[in-house]
Design a protein around this motif. Structure first.
Motif, PDB file in Angstrom:
ATOM      1  N   LEU A 148       0.824  -1.202   0.000  1.00  0.00           N
ATOM      2  CA  LEU A 148       0.000   0.000   0.000  1.00  0.00           C
ATOM      3  C   LEU A 148       0.866   1.264   0.000  1.00  0.00           C
ATOM      4  CD1 LEU A 148      -2.840   1.268   0.211  1.00  0.00           C
ATOM      5  CD2 LEU A 148      -2.617   1.091   2.704  1.00  0.00           C
ATOM      6  N   LYS A 149       1.913   1.262   0.788  1.00  0.00           N
ATOM      7  CA  LYS A 149       2.829   2.406   0.850  1.00  0.00           C
ATOM      8  C   LYS A 149       3.469   2.650  -0.523  1.00  0.00           C
ATOM      9  CE  LYS A 149       6.802   3.977   3.528  1.00  0.00           C
ATOM     10  NZ  LYS A 149       7.774   3.612   4.565  1.00  0.00           N
ATOM     11  N   LYS A 150       3.851   1.570  -1.191  1.00  0.00           N
ATOM     12  CA  LYS A 150       4.449   1.680  -2.518  1.00  0.00           C
ATOM     13  C   LYS A 150       3.440   2.264  -3.515  1.00  0.00           C
ATOM     14  CE  LYS A 150       7.096  -1.181  -5.739  1.00  0.00           C
ATOM     15  NZ  LYS A 150       7.568  -2.540  -6.006  1.00  0.00           N
ATOM     16  N   GLU A 151       2.192   1.811  -3.444  1.00  0.00           N
ATOM     17  CA  GLU A 151       1.146   2.320  -4.338  1.00  0.00           C
ATOM     18  C   GLU A 151       0.885   3.802  -4.086  1.00  0.00           C
ATOM     19  OE1 GLU A 151      -2.210  -0.268  -3.779  1.00  0.00           O
ATOM     20  OE2 GLU A 151      -1.193  -1.967  -4.730  1.00  0.00           O
ATOM     21  N   ILE A 152       0.893   4.203  -2.812  1.00  0.00           N
ATOM     22  CA  ILE A 152       0.688   5.615  -2.471  1.00  0.00           C
ATOM     23  C   ILE A 152       1.834   6.461  -3.022  1.00  0.00           C
ATOM     24  CG2 ILE A 152       0.633   7.265  -0.540  1.00  0.00           C
ATOM     25  CD1 ILE A 152      -0.974   5.112   1.015  1.00  0.00           C
ATOM     26  N   LYS A 153       3.058   5.959  -2.908  1.00  0.00           N
ATOM     27  CA  LYS A 153       4.209   6.693  -3.453  1.00  0.00           C
ATOM     28  C   LYS A 153       4.089   6.839  -4.966  1.00  0.00           C
ATOM     29  CE  LYS A 153       7.775   5.845  -0.021  1.00  0.00           C
ATOM     30  NZ  LYS A 153       9.092   5.304   0.274  1.00  0.00           N
ATOM     31  N   GLN A 154       3.634   5.786  -5.634  1.00  0.00           N
ATOM     32  CA  GLN A 154       3.458   5.853  -7.086  1.00  0.00           C
ATOM     33  C   GLN A 154       2.389   6.879  -7.452  1.00  0.00           C
ATOM     34  OE1 GLN A 154       2.634   1.745  -8.002  1.00  0.00           O
ATOM     35  NE2 GLN A 154       4.800   1.224  -8.273  1.00  0.00           N
ATOM     36  N   LEU A 155       1.285   6.892  -6.723  1.00  0.00           N
ATOM     37  CA  LEU A 155       0.232   7.882  -6.973  1.00  0.00           C
ATOM     38  C   LEU A 155       0.741   9.296  -6.707  1.00  0.00           C
ATOM     39  CD1 LEU A 155      -2.898   6.123  -5.432  1.00  0.00           C
ATOM     40  CD2 LEU A 155      -2.511   6.635  -7.858  1.00  0.00           C
ATOM     41  N   ALA A 157       3.846  10.326  -6.889  1.00  0.00           N
ATOM     42  CA  ALA A 157       4.786  10.677  -7.954  1.00  0.00           C
ATOM     43  C   ALA A 157       4.042  11.012  -9.250  1.00  0.00           C
ATOM     44  CB  ALA A 157       5.770   9.533  -8.190  1.00  0.00           C
ATOM     45  N   ARG A 158       2.952  10.319  -9.473  1.00  0.00           N
ATOM     46  CA  ARG A 158       2.185  10.537 -10.702  1.00  0.00           C
ATOM     47  C   ARG A 158       1.421  11.860 -10.676  1.00  0.00           C
ATOM     48  NH1 ARG A 158      -2.482   6.516 -12.993  1.00  0.00           N
ATOM     49  NH2 ARG A 158      -2.961   7.708 -14.862  1.00  0.00           N
ATOM     50  N   TYR A 159       0.785  12.152  -9.548  1.00  0.00           N
ATOM     51  CA  TYR A 159      -0.072  13.328  -9.455  1.00  0.00           C
ATOM     52  C   TYR A 159       0.584  14.530  -8.782  1.00  0.00           C
ATOM     53  CZ  TYR A 159      -3.746  10.245 -11.039  1.00  0.00           C
ATOM     54  OH  TYR A 159      -4.490   9.373 -11.787  1.00  0.00           O
ATOM     55  N   LEU A 160       1.643  14.313  -8.055  1.00  0.00           N
ATOM     56  CA  LEU A 160       2.382  15.404  -7.412  1.00  0.00           C
ATOM     57  C   LEU A 160       3.873  15.229  -7.681  1.00  0.00           C
ATOM     58  CD1 LEU A 160       0.737  15.759  -3.886  1.00  0.00           C
ATOM     59  CD2 LEU A 160       0.688  17.430  -5.724  1.00  0.00           C
ATOM     60  N   PRO A 161       4.299  15.544  -8.920  1.00  0.00           N
ATOM     61  CA  PRO A 161       5.728  15.409  -9.213  1.00  0.00           C
ATOM     62  C   PRO A 161       6.568  16.223  -8.226  1.00  0.00           C
ATOM     63  CG  PRO A 161       4.480  16.001 -11.181  1.00  0.00           C
ATOM     64  CD  PRO A 161       3.538  16.076 -10.021  1.00  0.00           C
ATOM     65  N   LYS A 162       7.782  15.805  -8.023  1.00  0.00           N
ATOM     66  CA  LYS A 162       8.654  16.423  -7.034  1.00  0.00           C
ATOM     67  C   LYS A 162       8.726  17.942  -7.250  1.00  0.00           C
ATOM     68  CE  LYS A 162      12.957  15.780  -4.686  1.00  0.00           C
ATOM     69  NZ  LYS A 162      13.568  14.683  -4.068  1.00  0.00           N
ATOM     70  N   GLY A 163       8.399  18.659  -6.233  1.00  0.00           N
ATOM     71  CA  GLY A 163       8.462  20.111  -6.285  1.00  0.00           C
ATOM     72  C   GLY A 163       7.233  20.783  -6.866  1.00  0.00           C
ATOM     73  N   ALA A 164       6.300  20.026  -7.420  1.00  0.00           N
ATOM     74  CA  ALA A 164       5.122  20.620  -8.063  1.00  0.00           C
ATOM     75  C   ALA A 164       4.270  21.377  -7.055  1.00  0.00           C
ATOM     76  CB  ALA A 164       4.292  19.549  -8.764  1.00  0.00           C
TER      77      ALA A 164
END
Length: 183
Positions: A148-155, A157-164
């Motif tokens: 679940l933690k991995k899936e949350i990180k993927q989401l 990264a997908r919807y909140l790119p670093k620094g966005a």
């Protein structure tokens, strides 16, 4: 039926433990702890802590620890009463204090463990944590929460790119600043 209820209860307890360990400690408290540890002021305090008597260290540690635990219990009571925002705010404010308590414990651990009853209590708690971690329930819940933690990180990264998020907040701030200056 009784065995199934016990299994469900244990699963719930382990799940709560893992959530707090993964979410609260790793995501929030660990960075605060690392920040405390990096401060030059606290590094100077570390050197002075090593010269204090173990009983003074114990009183200092337990004072902070007890306050932090009481705040956590009170936050839980508030949440159960439906006061989610105050409960969340109280819990979030206790995190830096908890990180400080853990930092203080790590710094003074060698002296604290010289106190016989404290060492026995610490060993007992650590043994119980190890026993929990050795259970099948713990391993199963840990696998699920890690996934679940991995899936949350993927989401994220997908919807909140670093620094966005930071860039968006900065843009809003600059726009508001222009509006205020223009008035």
């Amino acid at each position: 039926m009784k065995q199934r209820l016990v299994h469900i209860f244990l699963t719930l307890l382990v799940f709560i433990y893992i959530i707090f360990e993964e979410l609260v400690w790793e995501t929030i408290a660990r960075p605060v702890y690392d920040y405390f540890h990096s401060l030059k002021l606290l590094q100077k305090i570390e050197a002075k802590v090593h010269h204090l008597h173990p009983w003074i260290l114990l009183i200092l540690f337990l004072s902070v620890f007890v306050v932090v635990e009481i705040a956590g219990i009170f936050a839980g009571i508030l949440a159960l009463q439906g006061h989610i925002l105050p409960a969340t705010l109280l819990y979030l404010t206790k995190i830096p204090a908890a990180a400080f308590a853990f930092w203080f414990f790590r710094v003074s651990q060698d002296k604290l463990l010289r106190i016989g009853w404290f060492k026995s209590a610490y060993t007992y708690v650590m043994d119980k944590i190890d026993q929990i971690k050795d259970t099948e329930v713990y391993r199963a819940v840990k696998i699920k929460t890690t996934k679940l933690k991995k899936e949350i990180k993927q989401l994220k990264a997908r919807y909140l790119p670093k620094g966005a998020l930071k860039r968006r907040i900065k843009r809003i701030y600059l726009r508001l600043k222009k509006i205020i200056k223009g008035v």
